[in-house]
Design a protein around this motif. Sequence first.
Motif, PDB file in Angstrom:
ATOM      1  N   GLY A 196       0.804  -1.216   0.000  1.00  0.00           N
ATOM      2  CA  GLY A 196       0.000   0.000   0.000  1.00  0.00           C
ATOM      3  C   GLY A 196       0.830   1.256   0.000  1.00  0.00           C
ATOM      4  O   GLY A 196       0.316   2.351  -0.263  1.00  0.00           O
ATOM      5  N   VAL A 217      -5.114  -0.738   0.336  1.00  0.00           N
ATOM      6  CA  VAL A 217      -5.543   0.339  -0.555  1.00  0.00           C
ATOM      7  C   VAL A 217      -6.207  -0.282  -1.777  1.00  0.00           C
ATOM      8  O   VAL A 217      -5.613  -1.121  -2.455  1.00  0.00           O
ATOM      9  CB  VAL A 217      -4.344   1.205  -0.996  1.00  0.00           C
ATOM     10  N   THR A 263     -10.835   5.578  -4.779  1.00  0.00           N
ATOM     11  CA  THR A 263      -9.985   4.812  -3.870  1.00  0.00           C
ATOM     12  C   THR A 263     -10.533   4.879  -2.456  1.00  0.00           C
ATOM     13  O   THR A 263     -10.919   5.952  -1.979  1.00  0.00           O
ATOM     14  CB  THR A 263      -8.551   5.375  -3.852  1.00  0.00           C
ATOM     15  N   THR A 320      -9.477   3.000   1.510  1.00  0.00           N
ATOM     16  CA  THR A 320      -8.516   2.181   2.240  1.00  0.00           C
ATOM     17  C   THR A 320      -9.262   1.396   3.297  1.00  0.00           C
ATOM     18  O   THR A 320     -10.081   1.961   4.045  1.00  0.00           O
ATOM     19  CB  THR A 320      -7.420   3.052   2.879  1.00  0.00           C
ATOM     20  N   ALA A 367      -2.005   4.613   2.616  1.00  0.00           N
ATOM     21  CA  ALA A 367      -3.453   4.865   2.546  1.00  0.00           C
ATOM     22  C   ALA A 367      -3.718   5.991   1.555  1.00  0.00           C
ATOM     23  O   ALA A 367      -2.901   6.896   1.389  1.00  0.00           O
ATOM     24  CB  ALA A 367      -4.004   5.239   3.917  1.00  0.00           C
TER      25      ALA A 367
END
Length: 372
Positions: free
Chosen positions: A208, A227, A243, A245, A345
């Motif tokens: 990530g 992620v 996106t 996390t 993240a």
Amino acid sequence: MAEERFSASVYVARLARAAELARDAGLDAVIVTPGPDLQYLTGSRASTFERLTALVVPADGDPYVVVPRMELAALRASAVGEAGIEVRDWVDGDDPYALALRGLGVLRRLAVAEAAPALHTVPLASTADARLELATPVLRRQRMVKDAAELDALREAGAAIDRVHARMAQWLRPGRTERQVAADIAAAIVEEGHAVADFVIVGSGPNGADPHHEVSDRVIGEGETVVVDIGGPTALGYNSDSTRTYATGEVGAGIREAYDALQRAQQAAVDAVRPGASAQSVDAAARAVLADAGFADRFIHRTGHGIGLSVHEEPYIVAGNGIELQPGMAFSIEPGVYFPGEWGARIEDIVIVTDDGVERLNVRPHELAVLS
């Protein structure tokens, strides 16, 4: 079956605007080969081959398309016929470059779209006896500000990718590999309304910390951050990109502290979006929050990028870009924090500049989602 696209009137208006912008820029004509610009102006999703296909938009005069006769069937899937655009077809042995330039007169400034390959730009320049320049300033100015039909298409794409994120607990769990999770996500992206899954990033644990990690055979462990950056085009060709996390169990206080700062930074950047604000001011808003929290050096990329027929296009939300935001611009807000060898993240939404502020196209929760 014809590909899904907007009505012919949308493309007629776009072509007229392209000619107007070409005149304003002092260009004699703009030549557009297959790629996002051609799709924007005609709805055509033609591919580039060794045979020339090109849309010619004179600054003064009517647009026309030069196309190999063997590609005429594919051209019919676009709005070219309905919009009344002249078609000049050719067969092997003809000179398509002379055909493309016929009737334009003495050329001083001829511009080509950035997707045009050297295979075609060099013969065009030679035939025109002119130096070609990029049409990017003209086409960028037009494509950066989305029309109503485009904004609706982007809203549809945003809602579709949100539905995928809403299902993440079905696939993301310890003991599975990133690759296995990504395969399930890719299938869901299509199930939820996309034409294809253009990209799937599943970055678990230390992976990530690599913003452009894709997938690997790493087995996802307990108590890790993951992620998940996913997106693709819908049937109309307009893209999603979002996106979130996730955590596979409880994480430590250090991760929580950094993530909370990231969440505040993402919100600050969204709050900074309004007509007249600069692109760089939005980037600065995110960076200020992370800097105050002590994580300035953990944010290693720009805050965002424009989106439309291309996943990455202008405007870019980055330091040094003083362009003023206008209603109809659409772009990502995606700050991240990265700790090499440990974890990372990112939070990403697509937003639209409205007449008085901002509209978020992705509305899934921004908190660190702990999946059990």
